[in-house]
Design a protein around this motif. Structure first.
Motif, short mmCIF file in Angstrom:
data_model
loop_
_atom_site.label_atom_id
_atom_site.label_comp_id
_atom_site.label_asym_id
_atom_site.label_seq_id
_atom_site.Cartn_x
_atom_site.Cartn_y
_atom_site.Cartn_z
N PHE A 1 0.80 -1.20 0.07
CA PHE A 1 -0.11 0.04 -0.03
C PHE A 1 0.85 1.43 0.07
CE2 PHE A 1 -2.21 -3.12 2.63
CZ PHE A 1 -3.48 -3.57 1.70
N TRP A 2 0.56 2.11 -0.99
CA TRP A 2 1.30 3.51 -0.59
C TRP A 2 0.29 4.59 -0.25
CZ3 TRP A 2 0.65 8.57 -2.57
CH2 TRP A 2 1.88 9.25 -2.34
N ILE A 3 0.86 5.27 0.61
CA ILE A 3 -0.19 6.18 1.55
C ILE A 3 0.56 7.43 1.42
CG2 ILE A 3 -0.91 6.50 3.96
CD1 ILE A 3 0.97 3.42 3.54
N ASP A 4 -0.41 8.30 1.10
CA ASP A 4 0.14 9.80 0.85
C ASP A 4 0.13 10.22 2.31
OD1 ASP A 4 -0.56 12.75 0.74
OD2 ASP A 4 0.02 12.25 -1.29
N PRO A 5 1.06 11.25 2.79
CA PRO A 5 1.19 11.70 4.14
C PRO A 5 -0.03 12.42 4.45
CG PRO A 5 2.83 12.82 2.70
CD PRO A 5 2.20 11.78 1.87
N MET A 6 -0.49 13.28 3.36
CA MET A 6 -1.78 14.13 3.70
C MET A 6 -3.00 13.17 4.21
SD MET A 6 -0.88 17.31 3.58
CE MET A 6 0.64 16.67 4.43
N ASP A 7 -3.08 12.19 3.55
CA ASP A 7 -4.19 11.01 3.90
C ASP A 7 -4.12 10.93 5.24
OD1 ASP A 7 -5.24 11.14 1.44
OD2 ASP A 7 -4.08 9.30 0.82
N ASN B 1 -7.12 12.38 10.43
CA ASN B 1 -7.05 12.03 11.85
C ASN B 1 -6.43 10.78 12.31
OD1 ASN B 1 -7.25 13.14 14.49
ND2 ASN B 1 -9.23 12.05 15.10
N LEU B 2 -5.32 10.49 11.65
CA LEU B 2 -4.36 9.30 11.88
C LEU B 2 -5.18 7.80 11.36
CD1 LEU B 2 -2.50 10.39 15.01
CD2 LEU B 2 -2.01 10.71 12.32
N THR B 3 -6.54 8.01 10.97
CA THR B 3 -6.99 6.70 10.67
C THR B 3 -6.19 5.84 9.61
OG1 THR B 3 -9.42 7.86 10.87
CG2 THR B 3 -9.10 5.89 9.70
N LEU B 4 -5.49 6.52 8.68
CA LEU B 4 -4.80 5.81 7.79
C LEU B 4 -3.25 5.69 8.21
CD1 LEU B 4 -6.03 7.17 4.40
CD2 LEU B 4 -6.50 4.93 5.44
N SER B 5 -3.30 5.82 9.63
CA SER B 5 -1.46 5.71 9.82
C SER B 5 -1.12 4.04 9.63
CB SER B 5 -1.55 5.80 11.48
OG SER B 5 -2.43 4.87 12.31
N VAL B 6 0.02 4.04 9.51
CA VAL B 6 0.58 2.64 9.20
C VAL B 6 0.26 1.58 10.23
CG1 VAL B 6 2.74 1.34 8.87
CG2 VAL B 6 2.49 3.58 7.90
N ALA C 1 8.77 8.49 -3.12
CA ALA C 1 8.60 9.94 -3.10
C ALA C 1 8.42 10.46 -1.96
CB ALA C 1 7.51 10.08 -4.28
N ASP C 2 7.18 11.19 -1.64
CA ASP C 2 7.12 11.94 -0.24
C ASP C 2 5.85 11.06 0.35
OD1 ASP C 2 4.78 12.32 -1.95
OD2 ASP C 2 4.41 14.24 -1.28
N GLY C 3 5.70 9.88 0.14
CA GLY C 3 4.78 8.90 0.71
C GLY C 3 5.42 7.82 1.53
N TYR C 4 4.24 6.98 2.05
CA TYR C 4 5.10 5.91 2.95
C TYR C 4 4.53 4.78 2.03
CZ TYR C 4 5.08 8.95 6.81
OH TYR C 4 5.35 9.86 8.01
N LEU C 5 5.32 3.59 1.87
CA LEU C 5 5.28 2.33 1.27
C LEU C 5 5.18 1.09 2.25
CD1 LEU C 5 4.66 1.29 -1.68
CD2 LEU C 5 7.25 0.86 -1.93
N TYR C 6 4.09 0.50 2.40
CA TYR C 6 3.99 -0.53 3.23
C TYR C 6 3.88 -1.90 2.65
CZ TYR C 6 1.48 -3.96 6.28
OH TYR C 6 1.08 -5.08 6.85
N GLN C 7 4.76 -2.79 2.80
CA GLN C 7 5.00 -4.04 2.10
C GLN C 7 4.56 -5.36 3.04
OE1 GLN C 7 8.51 -3.77 -0.14
NE2 GLN C 7 7.65 -3.01 -1.87
N ASN C 8 3.88 -6.17 2.42
CA ASN C 8 3.68 -7.52 3.47
C ASN C 8 3.64 -8.86 2.42
OD1 ASN C 8 2.27 -9.51 4.83
ND2 ASN C 8 1.45 -7.94 6.24
N ARG C 9 4.55 -9.68 2.77
CA ARG C 9 4.47 -10.93 2.14
C ARG C 9 4.39 -12.04 3.17
NH1 ARG C 9 9.51 -13.52 -1.69
NH2 ARG C 9 8.25 -15.38 -2.31
N ASN C 10 3.85 -13.24 2.87
CA ASN C 10 3.74 -14.22 3.57
C ASN C 10 3.56 -15.68 2.88
OD1 ASN C 10 2.07 -16.74 5.48
ND2 ASN C 10 3.23 -15.30 6.76
N TYR C 11 4.72 -16.43 3.08
CA TYR C 11 5.04 -17.71 2.27
C TYR C 11 4.79 -18.96 3.07
CZ TYR C 11 7.40 -20.97 -0.92
OH TYR C 11 7.62 -21.66 -1.98
#
Length: 294
Positions: free
Chosen positions: A83-89, A94-99, A265-275
């Motif tokens: 997931f890519w998260i824009d810092p303005m989101d 109100n931090l709902t989309l915090s990591v 860029a100026d956002g956050y990138l969250y990565q998750n993998r499970n095997y």
């Protein structure tokens, strides 16, 4: 700029979450001696030995026979998402989309239900492939105990250990269990307004309730985890965990902060993998039985 390794930083927190909310966690604790021999394959040793012969009281012993081969199992369930998260989101919600919230929501609503769903459906597939005991009798309060006793007796005859058996049931089946004819009940009254009628075990078999949506025979994993159109309902599974090998070989969870590389860029990138995967041991198939809707 920082890259946070959630798989390491939050290992204990995730383990507690999985232990609490993952219904199939006990299956992953079985057969710890089984190891990976290469990147994708588990090789399980299978051995047969001959029995005693009469001793003749002369020099020497009777010769026995040994047989040994390997049961190869290849891991197949390899999943990932980012997931890519824009810092303005993050700021404007109100931090709902915090990591942290994204992590918690993803594990609760996607990762954990899918892991249960895959494991139980894979167990059904393995039972079908090995001609295991899959019963389609309609279970109600009148015949539940008889069906349960029949499977317990079969396991006893096959030498399946008594200690460690688990009965996974859907909420509907747990209701039937509580109403089943022939079961002796103990009611605990904590106070005039608090009465406990829970059935935690039956003949020393631990009872574990699983949401019905996680106990289907087949799922579509194209996007997330959705029950297949031709899926049937698994009503209950009686199992001794020694009959399965269930492993998560690889878990990767990372957060890339703004400016970490050109992708963030100026956002956050969250990565998750499970095997990982689940396998039924053919030599121990007597340790599992299930009831499935016809």
């Amino acid at each position: 700029m920082a890259v946070y390794d959630y798989a390491e930083t939050f290992t204990q927190l995730l383990q507690q979450k999985y232990a609490k909310e993952l219904c199939s966690d006990a299956l992953a604790q079985s057969n710890p001696q089984v190891k990976f021999l290469n990147t994708q394959t588990i090789k399980l040793p299978r051995m047969t030995v001959s029995g005693y012969k009469d001793h003749t009281r002369t020099i020497g012993f009777n010769t026995g026979t040994l047989g040994n081969d390997w049961e190869a199992k290849k891991l197949a369930h390899d999943r990932d998402i980012e997931f890519w998260i824009d810092p303005m989101d993050i700021d404007e919600t109100n931090l709902t989309l915090s990591v942290a919230n994204i992590q918690n929501t993803f594990e609760t609503e996607q990762a954990i239900p899918e892991k249960d769903s895959y494991r139980f459906s894979k167990l059904h597939a393995e039972m079908t492939a090995f001609s295991g005991r899959i019963n389609t009798t309609v279970i109600d309060a009148a015949n539940f105990l008889e069906a349960f006793d029949t499977e317990m007796a079969y396991m006893d005859e096959a030498g399946v250990p008594e200690e460690g058996r688990i009965l996974y049931v859907t909420p509907t089946m747990r209701k039937i269990l509580k109403e089943a004819e022939g079961i002796q009940r103990t009611m605990t009254v904590m106070s005039p307004s608090s009465i406990n009628r829970k059935v935690h075990s039956l003949d020393d078999v631990t009872i574990k309730m699983v949401p019905a949506a996680r106990m289907k025979t087949k799922y579509d994993f194209t996007e997330g985890c959705v029950a297949a159109e031709d899926a049937k309902q698994i009503n209950w599974i009686l199992i001794h965990t020694s009959c399965v090998v269930c492993r998560d070989k690889y878990s990767y969870i990372k957060l890339f902060t703004p400016g970490t590389d050109s992708r963030t860029a100026d956002g956050y990138l969250y990565q998750n993998r499970n095997y990982g995967d689940l396998f039924l041991l053919e030599k121990k198939i007597e340790g599992c039985a299930m009831n499935v809707s016809a």
